[in-house]
Design a protein around this motif. Sequence first.
Motif, mmCIF file in Angstrom:
data_model
loop_
_atom_site.group_PDB
_atom_site.id
_atom_site.type_symbol
_atom_site.label_atom_id
_atom_site.label_comp_id
_atom_site.label_asym_id
_atom_site.label_seq_id
_atom_site.Cartn_x
_atom_site.Cartn_y
_atom_site.Cartn_z
ATOM 1 N N SER A 9 0.841 -1.194 0.000
ATOM 2 C CA SER A 9 0.000 0.000 0.000
ATOM 3 C C SER A 9 0.875 1.243 0.000
ATOM 4 N N ALA A 10 0.329 2.322 -0.535
ATOM 5 C CA ALA A 10 0.989 3.634 -0.497
ATOM 6 C C ALA A 10 -0.107 4.682 -0.481
ATOM 7 N N ASN A 11 -0.230 5.375 0.626
ATOM 8 C CA ASN A 11 -1.347 6.299 0.814
ATOM 9 C C ASN A 11 -0.866 7.649 1.317
ATOM 10 N N ALA A 12 -1.372 8.708 0.686
ATOM 11 C CA ALA A 12 -1.070 10.068 1.111
ATOM 12 C C ALA A 12 -2.021 10.484 2.229
ATOM 13 N N TYR A 13 -1.513 11.299 3.124
ATOM 14 C CA TYR A 13 -2.339 11.861 4.190
ATOM 15 C C TYR A 13 -3.042 13.099 3.635
ATOM 16 N N LEU A 14 -4.320 12.942 3.240
ATOM 17 C CA LEU A 14 -5.059 14.045 2.645
ATOM 18 C C LEU A 14 -5.399 15.097 3.686
ATOM 19 N N ASP A 15 -5.569 16.333 3.209
ATOM 20 C CA ASP A 15 -6.017 17.392 4.110
ATOM 21 C C ASP A 15 -7.542 17.397 4.185
ATOM 22 N N ALA A 16 -8.106 18.384 4.858
ATOM 23 C CA ALA A 16 -9.549 18.409 5.113
ATOM 24 C C ALA A 16 -10.370 18.827 3.905
ATOM 25 N N GLN A 17 -9.765 19.464 2.911
ATOM 26 C CA GLN A 17 -10.547 20.082 1.841
ATOM 27 C C GLN A 17 -11.430 19.106 1.061
ATOM 28 N N PRO A 18 -10.956 17.907 0.691
ATOM 29 C CA PRO A 18 -11.867 16.981 -0.003
ATOM 30 C C PRO A 18 -13.067 16.570 0.859
ATOM 31 N N LEU A 19 -12.878 16.488 2.161
ATOM 32 C CA LEU A 19 -13.987 16.174 3.064
ATOM 33 C C LEU A 19 -14.973 17.331 3.108
ATOM 34 N N VAL A 20 -14.444 18.557 3.109
ATOM 35 C CA VAL A 20 -15.292 19.752 3.080
ATOM 36 C C VAL A 20 -16.135 19.761 1.805
ATOM 37 N N GLU A 21 -15.526 19.394 0.686
ATOM 38 C CA GLU A 21 -16.246 19.344 -0.589
ATOM 39 C C GLU A 21 -17.403 18.353 -0.520
ATOM 40 N N ALA A 22 -17.168 17.195 0.089
ATOM 41 C CA ALA A 22 -18.234 16.205 0.219
ATOM 42 C C ALA A 22 -19.373 16.731 1.088
ATOM 43 N N LEU A 23 -19.032 17.414 2.175
ATOM 44 C CA LEU A 23 -20.063 18.017 3.027
ATOM 45 C C LEU A 23 -20.828 19.092 2.279
ATOM 46 N N ALA A 24 -20.127 19.864 1.455
ATOM 47 C CA ALA A 24 -20.780 20.928 0.683
ATOM 48 C C ALA A 24 -21.758 20.358 -0.335
ATOM 49 N N LYS A 25 -21.537 19.114 -0.751
ATOM 50 C CA LYS A 25 -22.438 18.464 -1.704
ATOM 51 C C LYS A 25 -23.634 17.816 -1.009
ATOM 52 N N GLY A 26 -23.735 18.011 0.294
ATOM 53 C CA GLY A 26 -24.896 17.531 1.022
ATOM 54 C C GLY A 26 -24.738 16.210 1.722
ATOM 55 N N ALA A 27 -23.519 15.723 1.884
ATOM 56 C CA ALA A 27 -23.310 14.426 2.517
ATOM 57 C C ALA A 27 -23.711 14.449 3.986
ATOM 58 N N ASP A 28 -24.438 13.432 4.398
ATOM 59 C CA ASP A 28 -24.746 13.221 5.816
ATOM 60 C C ASP A 28 -23.659 12.388 6.485
ATOM 61 N N VAL A 29 -23.064 11.493 5.701
ATOM 62 C CA VAL A 29 -21.950 10.657 6.150
ATOM 63 C C VAL A 29 -20.838 10.811 5.122
ATOM 64 N N VAL A 30 -19.613 11.040 5.585
ATOM 65 C CA VAL A 30 -18.465 11.145 4.681
ATOM 66 C C VAL A 30 -17.506 10.019 4.993
ATOM 67 N N VAL A 31 -17.185 9.232 3.966
ATOM 68 C CA VAL A 31 -16.267 8.097 4.077
ATOM 69 C C VAL A 31 -14.984 8.438 3.337
ATOM 70 N N CYS A 32 -13.852 8.194 3.971
ATOM 71 C CA CYS A 32 -12.573 8.419 3.308
ATOM 72 C C CYS A 32 -11.606 7.321 3.713
ATOM 73 N N GLY A 33 -10.440 7.338 3.078
ATOM 74 C CA GLY A 33 -9.353 6.468 3.476
ATOM 75 C C GLY A 33 -8.384 7.263 4.331
ATOM 76 N N ARG A 34 -7.121 7.271 3.935
ATOM 77 C CA ARG A 34 -6.102 7.949 4.725
ATOM 78 C C ARG A 34 -6.259 9.462 4.640
ATOM 79 N N THR A 35 -6.314 10.109 5.777
ATOM 80 C CA THR A 35 -6.250 11.571 5.894
ATOM 81 C C THR A 35 -5.359 11.887 7.086
#
Length: 459
Positions: free
Chosen positions: A149-175
Amino acid sequence: MTTSFLIGNGSGFSGDRIDAPIPVVKTLVADGRPSAIFFEVLGERTVALAQLERTASNDSGYEPMLEPLLEPILKDCFENGIKIIGNFGGANPMGAARCISRLARKLKLTGLRIGVVTGDDIRERISLDDLEVYEADEGIDVHDGTLVSANAYLDAQPLVEALAKGADVVVCGRTGDPSLALAPLIHHFGWSADDWDLLAAGATAGHLLECGSQVCGGVFFEPGYKEIPCPENIGFPIAEIGADGAVIIGKAADTGGLVDARTIKEQLLYEIHDPAQYITPDVTVDLSGVTLQQLSEDRVQILGVSGTARPEKLKVTACFGGSYLGEGEVSVAGPNALARARATRQVLHDRLKFRGLDVTARCDLIGISSAHDSDAGVLSLEDYGPGPSDIRIRLAAAGSNRSHVEQSAREVLALLCCGTAGTGGARWRVTRRVVTRSYLAERAAIQTQSQCFASEDLL
């Protein structure tokens, strides 16, 4: 937008208590203010293990306890507008999203929206040979290992984008761990991506909450020195964050444990390396000027946090496999148990040499020499006085030849007939080993995607 927001933690690692989120959500619902709950379930090696699971089944590779974690709280969170954020996607965020969709159908929830963030998995897109090795890991040799495996530690912005699209639950991998808490704060307050002091306050709240009960007395607890009430029902933390970055740490109502200056200090210094430069994907946090104020029972305010620009590069952790770990255990009991355990330990070492098994091995006498001795077992018999009446012996063998490792671990089984008197209770297993090494990657090279699905569309 309101002037304050509540965020609770429901898990500090994969395998944490599955009943812990329930009082957190009850507390958030009773309070009534805008709120979220986040789950942190990924360690450095967890994603690698998840990738190995996904190799066997395409519908696995996410948090194995996802349904038991969410089933008691999903309906209450959805009906009360409490956002759920979690890195329980592991190696398969879409698989986790489908699991949540099935759970929503089971609970007869309609209208639930599930956000999925991907892009942290860079195995197929970036060559590790082109990346800078993280300075602390330069001495780690991974050349004989297979990349798992090789995973980058993502910042909060992609999660913010998902919330802005109306997500009630946000699922991600490595952050980044604090990013899980920072995302709903940015979304709710509209904080700028370069307002470093506000981001630092949010990241500090996330850092204090990310390990679950640790900030509420877990690990801190030491009988006779640092007591906590009701450790069997230790609470999980909830932070109250103001639009101005004010941070107050508390815990779920009607739970044990405690939150005070001592528990805050211990967790604040956990895994930060340099208190003046705690590096997260979103902001570099300066904790060197922090002061604490106990407002009331189990409520502590954090003051003096500041921040500077986020790092130019993102951390990438890669895991390599190839070797195996075999473990075998057996017990000896009764009078003279220590002498028999020491003799058994020597027999096991001699057997591996006698059979010519290509492994590196050690043998621990659990409760006697398993924590503080060297691989050679340097403690002497005199250190233990008359000795205990029963001892558990653990043989650990590592090597690249699975058969040799397995045969080494199985040597404890033969002791049921070939060992000293009073020997029994043998068990053994073999698992894949992984070695981790971290790198630094340019942000532009990490391409993320934030999607939002109606739950029914994932069935």
